[in-house]
Every structure is written in C-alpha cells, then in structure tokens.
Design a protein around this motif. Sequence first.
Motif, PDB file in Angstrom:
ATOM      1  N   SER A  58     -41.042 -15.536  24.505  1.00 50.61           N
ATOM      2  CA  SER A  58     -39.766 -15.774  23.816  1.00 50.61           C
ATOM      3  C   SER A  58     -39.429 -14.620  22.874  1.00 50.61           C
ATOM      4  N   ALA A  59     -40.434 -14.113  22.174  1.00 51.15           N
ATOM      5  CA  ALA A  59     -40.220 -12.978  21.265  1.00 51.15           C
ATOM      6  C   ALA A  59     -39.777 -11.740  22.040  1.00 51.15           C
ATOM      7  N   ILE A  60     -40.389 -11.509  23.188  1.00 51.99           N
ATOM      8  CA  ILE A  60     -39.990 -10.379  24.030  1.00 51.99           C
ATOM      9  C   ILE A  60     -38.543 -10.570  24.478  1.00 51.99           C
ATOM     10  N   ALA A  61     -38.218 -11.767  24.978  1.00 56.38           N
ATOM     11  CA  ALA A  61     -36.849 -12.046  25.441  1.00 56.38           C
ATOM     12  C   ALA A  61     -35.849 -11.799  24.321  1.00 56.38           C
ATOM     13  N   ARG A  62     -36.157 -12.288  23.148  1.00 59.54           N
ATOM     14  CA  ARG A  62     -35.270 -12.131  21.994  1.00 59.54           C
ATOM     15  C   ARG A  62     -34.979 -10.657  21.714  1.00 59.54           C
ATOM     16  N   GLU A  63     -36.033  -9.860  21.674  1.00 57.41           N
ATOM     17  CA  GLU A  63     -35.873  -8.423  21.384  1.00 57.41           C
ATOM     18  C   GLU A  63     -35.086  -7.705  22.480  1.00 57.41           C
ATOM     19  N   ILE A  64     -35.366  -8.034  23.732  1.00 54.45           N
ATOM     20  CA  ILE A  64     -34.682  -7.377  24.854  1.00 54.45           C
ATOM     21  C   ILE A  64     -33.199  -7.763  24.879  1.00 54.45           C
ATOM     22  N   ILE A  65     -32.896  -9.027  24.610  1.00 54.41           N
ATOM     23  CA  ILE A  65     -31.497  -9.479  24.539  1.00 54.41           C
ATOM     24  C   ILE A  65     -30.768  -8.753  23.414  1.00 54.41           C
ATOM     25  N   GLU A  66     -31.424  -8.619  22.252  1.00 62.03           N
ATOM     26  CA  GLU A  66     -30.804  -7.919  21.119  1.00 62.03           C
ATOM     27  C   GLU A  66     -30.493  -6.466  21.448  1.00 62.03           C
ATOM     28  N   ARG A  67     -31.207  -5.894  22.410  1.00 63.80           N
ATOM     29  CA  ARG A  67     -30.947  -4.515  22.834  1.00 63.80           C
ATOM     30  C   ARG A  67     -29.861  -4.439  23.907  1.00 63.80           C
ATOM     31  N   GLY A  68     -29.277  -5.591  24.269  1.00 67.46           N
ATOM     32  CA  GLY A  68     -28.140  -5.608  25.175  1.00 67.46           C
ATOM     33  C   GLY A  68     -28.457  -5.833  26.640  1.00 67.46           C
ATOM     34  N   TYR A  69     -29.678  -6.199  26.940  1.00 68.18           N
ATOM     35  CA  TYR A  69     -30.055  -6.451  28.334  1.00 68.18           C
ATOM     36  C   TYR A  69     -29.845  -7.921  28.696  1.00 68.18           C
ATOM     37  N   ASP A  70     -29.708  -8.164  29.988  1.00 76.44           N
ATOM     38  CA  ASP A  70     -29.544  -9.502  30.536  1.00 76.44           C
ATOM     39  C   ASP A  70     -30.931 -10.080  30.843  1.00 76.44           C
ATOM     40  N   VAL A  71     -31.273 -11.202  30.207  1.00 73.78           N
ATOM     41  CA  VAL A  71     -32.587 -11.815  30.355  1.00 73.78           C
ATOM     42  C   VAL A  71     -32.425 -13.271  30.789  1.00 73.78           C
ATOM     43  N   ILE A  72     -33.214 -13.670  31.763  1.00 71.77           N
ATOM     44  CA  ILE A  72     -33.289 -15.078  32.161  1.00 71.77           C
ATOM     45  C   ILE A  72     -34.734 -15.515  31.993  1.00 71.77           C
ATOM     46  N   TYR A  73     -34.909 -16.659  31.336  1.00 70.57           N
ATOM     47  CA  TYR A  73     -36.225 -17.250  31.087  1.00 70.57           C
ATOM     48  C   TYR A  73     -36.182 -18.652  31.670  1.00 70.57           C
ATOM     49  N   ASP A  74     -37.008 -18.922  32.677  1.00 66.96           N
ATOM     50  CA  ASP A  74     -36.999 -20.257  33.285  1.00 66.96           C
ATOM     51  C   ASP A  74     -38.359 -20.550  33.901  1.00 66.96           C
ATOM     52  N   SER A  75     -38.596 -21.831  34.154  1.00 67.20           N
ATOM     53  CA  SER A  75     -39.853 -22.238  34.782  1.00 67.20           C
ATOM     54  C   SER A  75     -39.792 -21.953  36.277  1.00 67.20           C
ATOM     55  N   VAL A  76     -40.951 -21.743  36.858  1.00 63.99           N
ATOM     56  CA  VAL A  76     -41.016 -21.499  38.290  1.00 63.99           C
ATOM     57  C   VAL A  76     -40.435 -22.680  39.057  1.00 63.99           C
ATOM     58  N   GLN A  77     -40.623 -23.895  38.549  1.00 56.22           N
ATOM     59  CA  GLN A  77     -40.080 -25.070  39.230  1.00 56.22           C
ATOM     60  C   GLN A  77     -38.548 -25.030  39.284  1.00 56.22           C
ATOM     61  N   ASN A  78     -37.903 -24.670  38.181  1.00 57.78           N
ATOM     62  CA  ASN A  78     -36.438 -24.588  38.158  1.00 57.78           C
ATOM     63  C   ASN A  78     -35.924 -23.458  39.041  1.00 57.78           C
ATOM     64  N   ILE A  79     -36.628 -22.360  39.050  1.00 50.23           N
ATOM     65  CA  ILE A  79     -36.223 -21.233  39.896  1.00 50.23           C
ATOM     66  C   ILE A  79     -36.287 -21.630  41.366  1.00 50.23           C
ATOM     67  N   ILE A  80     -37.400 -22.233  41.770  1.00 52.51           N
ATOM     68  CA  ILE A  80     -37.553 -22.670  43.159  1.00 52.51           C
ATOM     69  C   ILE A  80     -36.488 -23.718  43.504  1.00 52.51           C
ATOM     70  N   ALA A  81     -36.209 -24.626  42.570  1.00 52.41           N
ATOM     71  CA  ALA A  81     -35.188 -25.659  42.805  1.00 52.41           C
ATOM     72  C   ALA A  81     -33.817 -25.036  43.056  1.00 52.41           C
ATOM     73  N   ASP A  82     -33.491 -23.962  42.329  1.00 53.54           N
ATOM     74  CA  ASP A  82     -32.204 -23.293  42.564  1.00 53.54           C
ATOM     75  C   ASP A  82     -32.164 -22.624  43.939  1.00 53.54           C
ATOM     76  N   PHE A  83     -33.259 -21.989  44.344  1.00 50.73           N
ATOM     77  CA  PHE A  83     -33.313 -21.405  45.691  1.00 50.73           C
ATOM     78  C   PHE A  83     -33.190 -22.508  46.749  1.00 50.73           C
ATOM     79  N   GLU A  84     -33.859 -23.629  46.514  1.00 50.16           N
ATOM     80  CA  GLU A  84     -33.811 -24.752  47.442  1.00 50.16           C
ATOM     81  C   GLU A  84     -32.397 -25.324  47.545  1.00 50.16           C
ATOM     82  N   ASP A  85     -31.745 -25.463  46.403  1.00 55.76           N
ATOM     83  CA  ASP A  85     -30.383 -25.980  46.389  1.00 55.76           C
ATOM     84  C   ASP A  85     -29.451 -25.065  47.181  1.00 55.76           C
ATOM     85  N   ASP A  86     -29.593 -23.754  46.984  1.00 58.50           N
ATOM     86  CA  ASP A  86     -28.760 -22.799  47.723  1.00 58.50           C
ATOM     87  C   ASP A  86     -29.013 -22.881  49.232  1.00 58.50           C
TER      88      ASP A  86
END
Length: 186
Positions: A58-86
Amino acid sequence: LEKQSFGNFDLSIYDESCRDKMAKTLELAKEYVRTFGKGGGNLVLAGKTGTGKTHISSAIAREIIERGYDVIYDSVQNIIADFEDDKFKSGYSYTEQKSEKYLECDLLIIDDLGTEFSSAFTVSCLYNLLNTRQNKGLSTIISTNLSPEELASKYEDRIYSHIIGSATKILSFVGRDLRIHGIKKQ
C-alpha cells in the motif's frame, strides 16, 4: 492507502530477531519507488500472513500514485473473476472489458497470489496477464504467503518464470502474525 505509508511502518513492532531483516525489506521497497519508471522491474513480497506485506505494498502504491502513475491494487481472486466475466459473459452488445485495466496500468499489485482456485482457466489467465505485462515493460508487484519454493511447486515453469524472472526482486517478510499476536511495542 491513506493509512499506510513508509512513514508509519513501525519497525519496533517486530521482535528484535526480525527487525534488521524487516529494516532491509523496508529500504528495498523505498528503493523500488525511487527507481520506478527507470527499469525498476517487479517485486515479489513473500512471507507469512500478518507480517506487513499489505502495509508495504500500500505504501508503494501510494508513493507511485503521488508521482502520477496509474496503479491498480487487487486480489488475485478479483482479477481472475474479471477475466472470467469477460470470457464467459453472455449477450451480443459490446461492453468494456473489465480485465483490460490489468493489462494497461503502469503498476499492477496482485494480492494473495497462491490462494486462487487452480484450473486450466486460472493458469491461462495468470500466464496471459504476466506475459502481456512483461512484454509491454509494465511493472508488477505480487504479494504471496508462499515461499519461492512453494511458488515453484504450485505453478508451471512458464508462469513461475514470469513471477520470479530476471527483473524481479524478492522481499522477504518475517516474524509472527501481528494481527493475531497483537502489536506490542518493545
């Protein structure tokens, strides 16, 4: 992300025997942020439950977002569920692919790798995700309770190679589960 930062990652909550290792892990995480976007590569945060992986990612994500980058943080289960839904959604109308965001963001943080139900579909999704991100030069952080040896036995070589590839640093998290044993100041 608002609550977890490098500034409030308290090394004193770790047993004395673990503090030096965790201080090194913290410094490597900060170094990753400093070099992000300059070939910083990927990270694997490996260790038992409750040892600080979520706080550091979370600390890494926070710092990277503050530098203007696009960050996604999610569980492997949610990621797989989105691929499955598609893959398996019905209907003929075009809708935006839920999984596309994981293939395009500057930094993807995959939480709890190794807890997903293993099937031919999940293996295919993980391979596609990791391979596509690597080919595009996009960074990935993987958080897991599995050791590198356990990852090698769980995943086939082509996936393991993407997880623990040449551009990957492994940060080890040690100590007891701070959620169960409580956070005690030394």
